[in-house]
Design an enzyme around this catalytic site. Structure first.
Site, short mmCIF file in Angstrom:
data_model
loop_
_atom_site.label_atom_id
_atom_site.label_comp_id
_atom_site.label_asym_id
_atom_site.label_seq_id
_atom_site.Cartn_x
_atom_site.Cartn_y
_atom_site.Cartn_z
N ASN A 8 0.87 -1.18 0.00
CA ASN A 8 0.00 0.00 0.00
C ASN A 8 0.90 1.23 0.00
OD1 ASN A 8 -1.88 1.97 0.39
ND2 ASN A 8 -2.45 1.37 2.49
N HIS A 94 -9.87 1.47 4.46
CA HIS A 94 -8.62 1.69 5.21
C HIS A 94 -8.87 2.74 6.30
CE1 HIS A 94 -4.53 2.82 6.18
NE2 HIS A 94 -4.15 1.70 5.61
N GLU A 169 -5.88 -4.43 10.58
CA GLU A 169 -4.86 -3.39 10.72
C GLU A 169 -5.17 -2.54 11.95
OE1 GLU A 169 -2.63 -2.44 6.91
OE2 GLU A 169 -4.39 -1.17 6.93
N GLY A 239 4.64 1.63 4.90
CA GLY A 239 5.95 2.29 4.86
C GLY A 239 7.04 1.46 4.21
P1 PGA Z 1 2.43 0.58 7.69
O1 PGA Z 1 1.02 0.82 6.98
O2 PGA Z 1 2.99 -0.70 7.18
O3 PGA Z 1 3.26 1.78 7.30
O4 PGA Z 1 2.16 0.52 9.16
C1 PGA Z 1 0.12 -0.24 6.79
C2 PGA Z 1 -1.18 0.30 6.26
O5 PGA Z 1 -1.64 1.36 6.70
O6 PGA Z 1 -1.78 -0.32 5.35
#
Ligand code: PGA
Length: 258
Positions: A8, A94, A169, A239
């Site tokens: 993502n 999301h 998440e 990230g």
């Molecule tokens: P992250 O984001 O890996 O930067 O924590 C995950 C997401 O929000 O899909």
């Protein structure tokens, strides 16, 4: 079953040239480590060029979609457009979109429209830090509401035929959340197991019919812990998906563990 690694990219990178570089690197990792499905979700301006060109080894997903196929909806992108652009997946609900005002009802309409167009929705659910601090019962209730709202009216065969994915998440574990705390594979597995039990009960299906991914600060350092849990069908990476070496490490681990 092959584990899924979904990148993502959120609102990154700023140019098509950079986006191409990222996709190329992801494609090379996917070609090298074949026992995994790698899906890249770029922002809309880059998405459809990329999905038409189709870097070998990759599938493409959108980060959002509207609930109608066409019409006077300035600024929206329809599921039919995505389908006609060879996009296969779409992230829906999301937490960063929910924070901008997306409701459970919007999410449900988007999810059903995506399914009707043959796209595979990745329904994101996850509790905030406050709910998390209140304990398992509160987390369970919070997730049950998000799942019931998001999945209302969906046909059970969508799960059975693997046309629909859920991603857990927890907001407090997303890398850009202020005061972020890393989740543990044990906690993630336990919560994902409870999500599966709830969805299995809602739809009268088996736990094995349901694919649930984990997302929240996943990188090449901690991916092994999450991906080695049989309950976890893959990872949604934010990230780290913008750092080719890091993302390549996640793809390699997922391929070895599939
Ligand atoms: P992250 O984001 O890996 O930067 O924590 C995950 C997401 O929000 O899909």
């Amino acid at each position: 079953m092959k584990k899924l690694v979904i990148a993502n990219w959120k609102m990154n990178p700023a140019s098509y040239a950079e986006a191409k570089k990222l996709a190329k690197a992801a494609g090379l990792s996917a070609k090298k480590h074949k026992n995994v499905k790698v899906v890249v979700c770029p922002p809309f301006p880059w998405l459809t060029d990329m999905s038409h060109e189709k870097e070998a080894g990759l599938e493409y997903g959108a980060q959002d979609v509207f609930w109608l196929d066409k019409g006077a909806y300035t600024g929206e992108v329809s599921p039919l457009m995505l389908k006609n652009s060879k996009v296969k997946y779409v992230i829906i609900g999301h937490s960063e979109r929910r924070r901008l005002g997306e409701t459970g009802q919007n999410i449900n309409m988007k999810l059903k429209a995506a399914l009707a167009n043959g796209l595979v929705p990745i329904l994101c659910v996850g509790e905030d830090a406050k709910t998390h601090s209140k304990g398992k019962l509160s987390v369970g209730k919070f997730l049950a509401t998000q799942l019931r709202e998001g999945l209302r009216g969906v046909d059970q065969n969508m799960f059975i035929n693997k046309k629909l994915i859920v991603a857990y998440e927890p907001i407090w574990a997303i890398s850009t959340t202020p005061g972020v705390k890393k989740d543990t594979p044990e906690n993630a597995t336990e919560t994902i197991f409870s999500i599966k039990k709830l969805v299995a009960r809602m739809f009268g299906i088996l736990l094995s019919d349901i694919t649930v991914l984990y997302g929240g600060s996943v990188d090449s350092e901690n991916a092994y812990g999450f991906l080695s849990c049989p309950e976890i069908g893959g990872v949604l990476v934010g990230g780290a998906s913008l750092r080719p070496a890091d993302f390549g490490g996640v793809v390699k681990i997922a391929s070895e563990l599939s």
